[in-house]
Scaffold this motif. Structure first.
Motif, PDB file in Angstrom:
ATOM      1  N   ASP A 133       6.458   3.938 -11.906  1.00  0.00           N
ATOM      2  CA  ASP A 133       5.957   4.537 -10.672  1.00  0.00           C
ATOM      3  C   ASP A 133       6.648   3.950  -9.449  1.00  0.00           C
ATOM      4  N   VAL A 134       6.927   2.639  -9.488  1.00  0.00           N
ATOM      5  CA  VAL A 134       7.668   2.023  -8.379  1.00  0.00           C
ATOM      6  C   VAL A 134       9.044   2.674  -8.259  1.00  0.00           C
ATOM      7  N   GLY A 135       9.710   2.888  -9.382  1.00  0.00           N
ATOM      8  CA  GLY A 135      11.006   3.555  -9.354  1.00  0.00           C
ATOM      9  C   GLY A 135      10.920   4.956  -8.789  1.00  0.00           C
ATOM     10  N   ARG A 136       9.850   5.658  -9.110  1.00  0.00           N
ATOM     11  CA  ARG A 136       9.674   7.018  -8.589  1.00  0.00           C
ATOM     12  C   ARG A 136       9.356   6.985  -7.100  1.00  0.00           C
ATOM     13  N   VAL A 137       8.618   5.981  -6.646  1.00  0.00           N
ATOM     14  CA  VAL A 137       8.402   5.817  -5.199  1.00  0.00           C
ATOM     15  C   VAL A 137       9.741   5.631  -4.499  1.00  0.00           C
ATOM     16  N   TRP A 138      10.632   4.876  -5.121  1.00  0.00           N
ATOM     17  CA  TRP A 138      11.960   4.630  -4.538  1.00  0.00           C
ATOM     18  C   TRP A 138      12.837   5.871  -4.554  1.00  0.00           C
ATOM     19  N   GLY A 139      12.476   6.882  -5.318  1.00  0.00           N
ATOM     20  CA  GLY A 139      13.253   8.112  -5.306  1.00  0.00           C
ATOM     21  C   GLY A 139      13.904   8.478  -6.614  1.00  0.00           C
ATOM     22  N   LEU A 140      13.725   7.657  -7.646  1.00  0.00           N
ATOM     23  CA  LEU A 140      14.265   8.000  -8.956  1.00  0.00           C
ATOM     24  C   LEU A 140      13.383   9.059  -9.623  1.00  0.00           C
ATOM     25  N   THR A 141      13.987   9.860 -10.469  1.00  0.00           N
ATOM     26  CA  THR A 141      13.235  10.899 -11.171  1.00  0.00           C
ATOM     27  C   THR A 141      12.972  10.461 -12.610  1.00  0.00           C
ATOM     28  N   ASP A 142      12.079  11.185 -13.276  1.00  0.00           N
ATOM     29  CA  ASP A 142      11.783  10.869 -14.675  1.00  0.00           C
ATOM     30  C   ASP A 142      13.036  10.915 -15.539  1.00  0.00           C
ATOM     31  N   GLY A 195       0.825  -1.207   0.000  1.00  0.00           N
ATOM     32  CA  GLY A 195       0.000   0.000   0.000  1.00  0.00           C
ATOM     33  C   GLY A 195       0.858   1.254   0.000  1.00  0.00           C
ATOM     34  N   GLN A 196       0.227   2.398  -0.260  1.00  0.00           N
ATOM     35  CA  GLN A 196       0.945   3.655  -0.462  1.00  0.00           C
ATOM     36  C   GLN A 196       1.786   4.071   0.745  1.00  0.00           C
ATOM     37  N   GLU A 197       1.187   4.085   1.930  1.00  0.00           N
ATOM     38  CA  GLU A 197       1.918   4.546   3.113  1.00  0.00           C
ATOM     39  C   GLU A 197       3.104   3.656   3.422  1.00  0.00           C
ATOM     40  N   ALA A 198       2.890   2.345   3.345  1.00  0.00           N
ATOM     41  CA  ALA A 198       3.980   1.417   3.640  1.00  0.00           C
ATOM     42  C   ALA A 198       5.084   1.522   2.602  1.00  0.00           C
ATOM     43  N   ALA A 199       4.702   1.679   1.323  1.00  0.00           N
ATOM     44  CA  ALA A 199       5.699   1.783   0.261  1.00  0.00           C
ATOM     45  C   ALA A 199       6.559   3.024   0.443  1.00  0.00           C
ATOM     46  N   THR A 200       5.929   4.152   0.740  1.00  0.00           N
ATOM     47  CA  THR A 200       6.676   5.396   0.927  1.00  0.00           C
ATOM     48  C   THR A 200       7.592   5.310   2.143  1.00  0.00           C
ATOM     49  N   ALA A 201       7.080   4.729   3.225  1.00  0.00           N
ATOM     50  CA  ALA A 201       7.894   4.591   4.432  1.00  0.00           C
ATOM     51  C   ALA A 201       9.098   3.693   4.179  1.00  0.00           C
ATOM     52  N   GLU A 202       8.892   2.597   3.444  1.00  0.00           N
ATOM     53  CA  GLU A 202       9.994   1.682   3.157  1.00  0.00           C
ATOM     54  C   GLU A 202      11.015   2.335   2.242  1.00  0.00           C
ATOM     55  N   ALA A 203      10.562   3.116   1.265  1.00  0.00           N
ATOM     56  CA  ALA A 203      11.489   3.812   0.368  1.00  0.00           C
ATOM     57  C   ALA A 203      12.357   4.792   1.145  1.00  0.00           C
ATOM     58  N   ARG A 204      11.762   5.505   2.073  1.00  0.00           N
ATOM     59  CA  ARG A 204      12.534   6.443   2.897  1.00  0.00           C
ATOM     60  C   ARG A 204      13.531   5.698   3.775  1.00  0.00           C
ATOM     61  N   ARG A 205      13.124   4.551   4.298  1.00  0.00           N
ATOM     62  CA  ARG A 205      14.038   3.762   5.121  1.00  0.00           C
ATOM     63  C   ARG A 205      15.235   3.306   4.302  1.00  0.00           C
ATOM     64  N   LEU A 206      14.987   2.879   3.062  1.00  0.00           N
ATOM     65  CA  LEU A 206      16.082   2.427   2.207  1.00  0.00           C
ATOM     66  C   LEU A 206      17.081   3.547   1.929  1.00  0.00           C
ATOM     67  N   LEU A 207      16.576   4.750   1.695  1.00  0.00           N
ATOM     68  CA  LEU A 207      17.484   5.872   1.470  1.00  0.00           C
ATOM     69  C   LEU A 207      18.338   6.138   2.709  1.00  0.00           C
ATOM     70  N   GLN A 208      17.734   6.062   3.890  1.00  0.00           N
ATOM     71  CA  GLN A 208      18.480   6.289   5.122  1.00  0.00           C
ATOM     72  C   GLN A 208      19.547   5.217   5.327  1.00  0.00           C
ATOM     73  N   VAL A 209      19.192   3.972   5.013  1.00  0.00           N
ATOM     74  CA  VAL A 209      20.139   2.869   5.180  1.00  0.00           C
ATOM     75  C   VAL A 209      21.324   3.014   4.237  1.00  0.00           C
TER      76      VAL A 209
END
Length: 301
Positions: free
Chosen positions: A155-164, A83-97
């Motif tokens: 869109d998954v890539g953009r959730v992870w933080g990649l840009t167009d 889901g959206q909230e979990a995906a965004t939270a996990e993406a942010r965690r990955l960037l921090q890691v």
């Protein structure tokens, strides 16, 4: 392309839509047939010099391969099926890691785990893997299905933080980018050998499993894992990674693929992603998970 150690261009946005129930990504990504490609994806990822150096210097894969793989599986299923909230939270965690992971590789090149090229390459392998799995172990995707799937994976890539800027606009452009990366950027390194060693002699996932019970299973698993992994690599890359491939192995891969197709064809499509849905549910409901990120992802279609 340079191995720029800076992480510019990788930034999570909660405005990008994560996969939704019934989407092409939802239907295909966690298909049980896609899991057979997982070792190949890992090998492709660590063949990138930045990813390989980061894994060698900052990962415990050699000592604890199973916990490392399980964390990766939990992360992926959370982003796709949580889901959206979990995906965004996990993406942010990955960037921090990954933010503090940097250094100099064995060739003297500086690297940073958030290098956009490397981050995109990891995403690209995840895009391509399920497509190859559908082609080898199923009927393959139509052109329309490929475009819908790729739009969702963008869109998954953009959730992870990649840009167009880092994401090819359509499937043909993606294939061109992917082939160029394979030809120009991937190389043999220590992490590649570590993955191959683990595939050849898989460690026990749990210490309590008796050795006499694990060894015969491990031999069979290693045989088929290497067969799929090596056999589905681009031929030029196989040579670059010092991997042999014979006509006999090719025939064995085709026989195995036919067996998988025969066994999975009667399985209703929703059931093919049940394991991924269950893993995502567990990942988003573990102790300590924020309530806002909890969403029941079960129910495939």
């Amino acid at each position: 392309m340079s191995t720029d150690p800076r992480g510019k261009g990788v930034e999570v946005s909660s405005e990008i839509r994560a996969p939704r129930r019934g989407d092409a990504v939802w239907r295909c990504f966690g298909d049980i047939r896609s899991t057979l490609m997982a070792p190949q994806l890992l090998l492709l990822q660590v063949s990138h010099p930045v990813v390989g150096a980061g894994v060698a210097d900052h990962s415990n894969f050699r000592a604890e391969p199973w916990p490392r793989l399980m964390r990766t599986l939990l992360s992926l299923t959370t982003v796709v099926y949580g889901g959206q909230e979990a995906a965004t939270a996990e993406a942010r965690r990955l960037l921090q890691v990954h933010a503090p992971m940097k250094g100099t590789d064995s060739a003297g090149r500086r690297y940073h785990a958030l290098n956009p090229e490397a981050y995109h390459w990891v995403h690209a392998t995840l895009v391509k893997g399920p497509v190859d799995a559908q082609r080898l172990f199923g009927k393959g995707m139509t052109d329309g299905e490929l475009e819908a799937y790729y739009r969702g994976m963008r869109d998954v890539g953009r959730v992870w933080g990649l840009t167009d800027h880092h994401l090819p606009p359509d499937w043909p452009s993606f294939v061109e980018y992917y082939d160029d990366m394979v030809a120009e950027r991937l190389e043999y390194n220590r992490s590649v050998q570590d993955v191959l060693d683990e595939l050849s002699r898989p460690a026990k996932p749990f210490a309590w499993i008796p050795g006499p019970l694990w060894r015969p299973f491990a031999r069979v698993a290693a045989h088929f894992a290497l067969l799929v992994t090596v056999g589905t690599l681009p031929p030029d890359l196989r040579e670059r990674l010092h991997l042999r491939w014979s006509a006999r192995q090719e025939r064995a891969l085709r026989r195995f693929a036919r067996l998988v197709r025969m066994l999975t064809a009667p399985v209703p499509p929703p059931l093919r992603i049940t394991v991924s849905l269950a893993i995502a549910y567990w990942a988003t409901h573990r102790p300590g998970t924020e309530a806002a990120a909890r969403r029941r992802p079960l129910g495939a279609w």
